[in-house]
Design an enzyme around this catalytic site. Structure first.
Site, PDB file in Angstrom:
ATOM      1  N   ARG A  56       0.830  -1.214   0.000  1.00 11.74           N
ATOM      2  CA  ARG A  56       0.000   0.000   0.000  1.00 11.74           C
ATOM      3  C   ARG A  56       0.861   1.259   0.000  1.00 11.74           C
ATOM      4  O   ARG A  56       0.411   2.358  -0.303  1.00 11.74           O
ATOM      5  CB  ARG A  56      -0.991  -0.032   1.174  1.00 11.74           C
ATOM      6  CG  ARG A  56      -2.000   1.096   1.188  1.00 11.74           C
ATOM      7  CD  ARG A  56      -3.264   0.790   2.001  1.00 11.74           C
ATOM      8  NE  ARG A  56      -3.040  -0.058   3.140  1.00 11.74           N
ATOM      9  CZ  ARG A  56      -2.524   0.352   4.309  1.00 11.74           C
ATOM     10  NH1 ARG A  56      -2.189   1.604   4.485  1.00 11.74           N
ATOM     11  NH2 ARG A  56      -2.361  -0.510   5.309  1.00 11.74           N
ATOM     12  N   TYR A 110     -18.125  13.886 -16.150  1.00 12.01           N
ATOM     13  CA  TYR A 110     -18.622  12.505 -16.088  1.00 12.01           C
ATOM     14  C   TYR A 110     -19.544  12.347 -14.869  1.00 12.01           C
ATOM     15  O   TYR A 110     -19.244  12.868 -13.795  1.00 12.01           O
ATOM     16  CB  TYR A 110     -17.408  11.571 -16.016  1.00 12.01           C
ATOM     17  CG  TYR A 110     -17.736  10.143 -15.743  1.00 12.01           C
ATOM     18  CD1 TYR A 110     -18.537   9.411 -16.620  1.00 12.01           C
ATOM     19  CD2 TYR A 110     -17.239   9.501 -14.620  1.00 12.01           C
ATOM     20  CE1 TYR A 110     -18.834   8.087 -16.370  1.00 12.01           C
ATOM     21  CE2 TYR A 110     -17.528   8.167 -14.369  1.00 12.01           C
ATOM     22  CZ  TYR A 110     -18.332   7.471 -15.240  1.00 12.01           C
ATOM     23  OH  TYR A 110     -18.632   6.165 -14.980  1.00 12.01           O
ATOM     24  N   ASP A 182      -9.273  16.151 -16.172  1.00  6.99           N
ATOM     25  CA  ASP A 182      -9.464  14.738 -16.493  1.00  6.99           C
ATOM     26  C   ASP A 182      -9.179  14.594 -17.990  1.00  6.99           C
ATOM     27  O   ASP A 182      -9.944  15.070 -18.830  1.00  6.99           O
ATOM     28  CB  ASP A 182     -10.905  14.329 -16.144  1.00  6.99           C
ATOM     29  CG  ASP A 182     -11.170  12.856 -16.405  1.00  6.99           C
ATOM     30  OD1 ASP A 182     -10.515  12.274 -17.288  1.00  6.99           O
ATOM     31  OD2 ASP A 182     -12.051  12.284 -15.736  1.00  6.99           O
ATOM     32  N   LYS A 207      -9.795   3.262 -19.662  1.00  9.92           N
ATOM     33  CA  LYS A 207     -10.193   3.603 -21.024  1.00  9.92           C
ATOM     34  C   LYS A 207      -9.002   3.471 -21.982  1.00  9.92           C
ATOM     35  O   LYS A 207      -8.510   2.391 -22.184  1.00  9.92           O
ATOM     36  CB  LYS A 207     -10.799   5.006 -21.021  1.00  9.92           C
ATOM     37  CG  LYS A 207     -11.904   5.195 -19.965  1.00  9.92           C
ATOM     38  CD  LYS A 207     -13.056   4.266 -20.217  1.00  9.92           C
ATOM     39  CE  LYS A 207     -14.262   4.453 -19.321  1.00  9.92           C
ATOM     40  NZ  LYS A 207     -14.089   4.387 -17.899  1.00  9.92           N
TER      41      LYS A 207
END
Ligand SMILES: Cc1ncc(COP(=O)(O)O)c(C=O)c1O
Length: 392
Positions: A56, A110, A182, A207
């Site tokens: 992590r 979005y 973005d 994407k």
């Protein structure tokens, strides 16, 4: 002394030394924790970020992906997340917004980004939405609200509006705000926001970066200092990308330029063909001269590249007609998401913009007959043939 079978089963093979030569492709490191011969080295790894300690806090395959994205976006560093939404959450949380220093965000971001901003900031009054294509409105919102952060997307969904990022960044900086962009739809192949002073670039790596529809991921690309703070934040937020996903994303990114070239060319061919079809009422594509942001796209994006997404409206159609059209497609798959090697078609009223409700959706110019095509890398002739048989 020979260990018992069960001990051997747990440890056998771990002492094979690391390879001598340099692996020519990225390796997957699934290890969650690291040991050192010297415990001072483990302390340094745990507390001073010298070497790896716990996944992590950092992991080699993820570091490779982060470096690759930072290189392509031209930023000093990048931090990977388990999804695009995880990346956006990290970037927003770091901004430390208050009602006095709020966020001004594009209204047409979005849907999940819109919902996330509302969840995080609407109650505290630290959130103002603005019509990002309206230059005067953006300028006025920045002057009036004195934001700490301005949030926008390079290409909006599904109407493919392109905000004037250089101008907005200048206004934001003049008022002491940073800009988060973005860049999922454009990718750094088309446009690098950092070249116009943008401070933080976010991707849904799900994407175009991944590009094959088999990995969920996100990345924030930014300065070394901000990336350092994001990593500290990630120690408590979690939402880390896994090593297998990082590897798949890296593998996808190797062909980003080739895919984007094909997808942009296919999208343009399809858009031009659609324009001449009587059953199509409207075609929205920044590469067409009639798109309101065509000139800006030419100015900002790589020459002759306008993205892989085309939206179009079926004439006199509502849900039943659109559904029949989607069901008639044979090659193009009716599914949510975008940016993959295979073409996908989505109906905003059914998926991405369902939550808006019809009235607000129509107000935003997203009609009942509007669909969004994400062009893949298939032959353009085959995509056109599929659309033709489904339309006629
Ligand atoms: C522009 C944009 N940003 C962010 C996201 C969220 O990414 P993810 O689905 O990887 O969480 C999406 C997903 O569709 C998107 O289209």
């Amino acid at each position: 002394m020979t260990n018992q079978f069960s001990t051997q089963a747990v440890h056998a093979g771990n002492d094979v030394p690391p390879p001598q030569g340099h692996a020519v492709s990225p390796s997957i490191y699934p290890a969650v924790t690291y040991t050192y011969d010297n415990m001072d080295d483990l302390s340094a790894a745990l507390h001073e970020n010298v070497g790896y300690s716990y996944a992590r806090y950092g992991s080699p395959t993820i570091a490779m992906l982060e470096k690759a994205v930072a290189t392509l976006e031209g930023t000093e560093d990048a931090v990977a997340y388990a999804s695009g939404m995880g990346a956006l959450h990290g970037a927003f949380a770091q901004a430390n917004l208050t009602p006095e220093r709020p966020v001004v965000a594009a209204r047409n971001v979005y849907g999940a980004t819109y919902a996330l901003l509302n969840k995080m900031y609407a109650n505290s009054g630290a959130l103002h939405f603005v019509e990002i294509a309206d230059r005067e409105a953006v300028q006025a919102a920045i002057e009036q609200h004195h934001p700490r952060v301005v949030v926008l997307e390079t290409i909006s969904n599904p109407l493919l509006k392109i905000p004037d990022i250089p101008a907005i960044t200048q206004w934001a900086h003049d008022h002491g705000a940073i800009v988060i962009v973005d860049n999922t739809f454009a990718t750094p192949y088309l446009y690098r926001p950092i070249d116009h002073g943008v401070d933080v670039v976010v991707h849904s790596a799900t994407k175009y970066l991944g590009g094959h529809g088999d990995v969920l991921g996100g990345v924030v690309a930014t300065t070394a200092q901000r990336a350092h703070e994001l990593r500290i934040q990630q120690r408590s937020f979690g939402a880390n990308l896994g090593p297998f996903e990082a590897w798949l994303t890296l593998r996808g990114m190797r062909t980003l330029a080739l895919r984007m070239r094909e997808q942009c060319a296919n999208a343009l061919r399809v858009a031009q063909w659609l324009q001449a079809q009587p059953p199509i009422a409207r075609v929205v594509y920044p590469g067409l001269p009639d798109h309101p942001d065509h000139a800006l796209a030419q100015q900002l994006f790589r020459a002759n590249h306008f993205g892989g997404i085309v939206s179009f409206e079926l004439r006199d159609a509502a849900e039943p007609e659109v559904f029949r059209f989607m069901e008639a497609l044979k090659l193009i798959q009716a599914a949510t998401s975008l940016g993959d090697v295979y073409s996908l078609l989505l109906y905003p009223a059914q998926s991405s913009h369902h939550a808006l409700g019809r009235e607000e959706r129509l107000r935003q110019g997203i009609g009942d007959g509007l669909v969004r095509l994400s062009a893949g890398i298939e032959a353009a002739e085959d995509l056109i043939a599929d659309l033709r048989q489904a339309l006629h």
